[in-house]
Design a protein around this motif. Structure first.
Motif, short mmCIF file in Angstrom:
data_model
loop_
_atom_site.label_atom_id
_atom_site.label_comp_id
_atom_site.label_asym_id
_atom_site.label_seq_id
_atom_site.Cartn_x
_atom_site.Cartn_y
_atom_site.Cartn_z
N GLY A 1 14.28 20.28 -13.02
CA GLY A 1 13.51 21.41 -13.54
C GLY A 1 13.62 21.57 -15.05
N LEU A 2 14.60 20.91 -15.66
CA LEU A 2 14.72 20.93 -17.12
C LEU A 2 13.54 20.22 -17.77
N ASN A 3 12.88 19.33 -17.02
CA ASN A 3 11.65 18.69 -17.47
C ASN A 3 10.51 19.49 -16.84
N SER A 4 9.76 20.20 -17.64
CA SER A 4 8.73 21.11 -17.08
C SER A 4 7.75 20.40 -16.16
N CYS A 5 7.46 19.13 -16.41
CA CYS A 5 6.51 18.41 -15.57
C CYS A 5 7.07 18.13 -14.18
N CYS A 6 8.37 18.29 -14.00
CA CYS A 6 9.03 17.99 -12.73
C CYS A 6 9.34 19.23 -11.90
N ALA A 7 9.19 20.40 -12.49
CA ALA A 7 9.66 21.63 -11.85
C ALA A 7 9.05 21.87 -10.47
N ARG B 1 -2.15 16.72 -19.71
CA ARG B 1 -1.52 16.94 -21.02
C ARG B 1 -0.05 16.52 -21.04
N ASP B 2 0.56 16.48 -19.85
CA ASP B 2 1.97 16.08 -19.79
C ASP B 2 2.18 14.62 -20.18
N VAL B 3 1.14 13.79 -20.10
CA VAL B 3 1.28 12.37 -20.47
C VAL B 3 1.73 12.26 -21.92
N GLU B 4 1.09 12.97 -22.81
CA GLU B 4 1.47 12.89 -24.22
C GLU B 4 2.81 13.58 -24.46
N LYS B 5 3.02 14.70 -23.79
CA LYS B 5 4.26 15.47 -23.97
C LYS B 5 5.49 14.67 -23.50
N PHE B 6 5.34 13.92 -22.41
CA PHE B 6 6.47 13.19 -21.83
C PHE B 6 6.34 11.68 -22.00
N ARG B 7 5.58 11.27 -22.98
CA ARG B 7 5.40 9.86 -23.32
C ARG B 7 6.74 9.31 -23.78
N LEU B 8 7.18 8.21 -23.18
CA LEU B 8 8.48 7.62 -23.50
C LEU B 8 8.38 6.53 -24.55
N CYS C 1 4.44 8.38 -11.95
CA CYS C 1 2.99 8.51 -11.77
C CYS C 1 2.55 9.96 -11.55
N TYR C 2 3.49 10.88 -11.41
CA TYR C 2 3.12 12.28 -11.23
C TYR C 2 3.03 13.03 -12.55
N VAL C 3 3.32 12.34 -13.65
CA VAL C 3 3.11 12.92 -14.97
C VAL C 3 1.65 12.69 -15.31
N VAL C 4 0.88 13.77 -15.37
CA VAL C 4 -0.57 13.67 -15.55
C VAL C 4 -1.07 14.65 -16.60
N LEU D 1 0.88 -1.17 0.00
CA LEU D 1 0.00 0.00 0.00
C LEU D 1 0.90 1.21 0.00
N ARG D 2 0.75 2.06 -0.99
CA ARG D 2 1.54 3.29 -1.05
C ARG D 2 0.62 4.47 -0.73
N LEU D 3 0.91 5.14 0.37
CA LEU D 3 0.19 6.36 0.73
C LEU D 3 0.93 7.51 0.07
N LYS D 4 0.24 8.22 -0.81
CA LYS D 4 0.88 9.27 -1.59
C LYS D 4 0.34 10.63 -1.19
N THR D 5 1.20 11.61 -1.27
CA THR D 5 0.77 12.98 -1.00
C THR D 5 0.30 13.61 -2.30
N VAL D 6 -0.71 14.44 -2.20
CA VAL D 6 -1.29 15.04 -3.39
C VAL D 6 -0.31 16.06 -3.99
N LEU D 7 -0.19 16.03 -5.30
CA LEU D 7 0.65 16.96 -6.04
C LEU D 7 -0.22 18.10 -6.53
N ILE D 8 0.13 19.31 -6.17
CA ILE D 8 -0.63 20.49 -6.56
C ILE D 8 0.11 21.17 -7.70
N LYS D 9 -0.49 21.19 -8.87
CA LYS D 9 0.14 21.83 -10.03
C LYS D 9 -0.42 23.22 -10.31
#
Length: 157
Positions: free
Chosen positions: A145-151, A109-116, A104-107, A51-59
């Motif tokens: 921070g060079l990856n905008s989804c990670c900044a 529109r970033d999913v398509e932008k950072f699709r590997l 899992c924090y790539v959500v 069970l992974r308890l995760k903290t909410v990411l606020i973008k």
């Protein structure tokens, strides 16, 4: 429906004698932080491995109302900003359509932008040897921070 599907997945895994590890994730937010004990009990009852308890990411600032009252569950309470991240090195996410993303924090529109890549079209080994993966991972290890989804993310190290 979700609980029933997890029950079936656990049963199929057990019946097959598979070593597949099943992880249940719970994102802690203001409206559900009181349910942590309940989700822990459910995870045990379902027989998941983790069970992974995760903290909410606020973008976006307008989402601040989601932050838990308990600072212990708030990723921003007293957190120092991390410059690097090892998540894409240690784990990848494969979505239900086969799309591979770095974490899992790539959500959104970033999913398509950072699709590997996509495992329906290539092997996971091919994805991990791709320029998209190596570039993303290199950025995370030097300056995420060079990856905008990670900044604005405090995950990683």
């Amino acid at each position: 429906m979700v609980v029933k599907n997890i029950e079936q997945l656990v049963a199929i895994r057990n019946q097959a004698g598979s070593k597949l590890e099943i992880e249940l994730q719970f994102i802690i937010m203001k409206h559900n932080e009181h349910e942590i004990t309940d989700i822990e009990a459910l995870a045990r009852k379902l027989g998941v491995d983790k069970l992974r308890l995760k903290t909410v990411l606020i973008k976006r600032e307008k989402w601040n109302y989601l932050l838990p009252k308990n600072d212990g569950y708030n990723r921003y309470a007293g957190a120092e900003e991390l410059k690097t991240c090892h998540k894409p090195i240690n784990e990848l996410v494969v979505n239900s359509d086969g799309t591979v993303i770095p974490c899992c924090y790539v959500v959104g529109r970033d999913v398509e932008k950072f699709r590997l890549g996509n495992i329906t079209q290539q092997s996971i080994e091919e994805v991990m040897k791709s320029p998209a993966y190596s570039g993303f991972a290199r950025n995370c290890l030097t300056d995420k921070g060079l990856n905008s989804c990670c900044a604005n993310c405090n995950e990683g190290t």
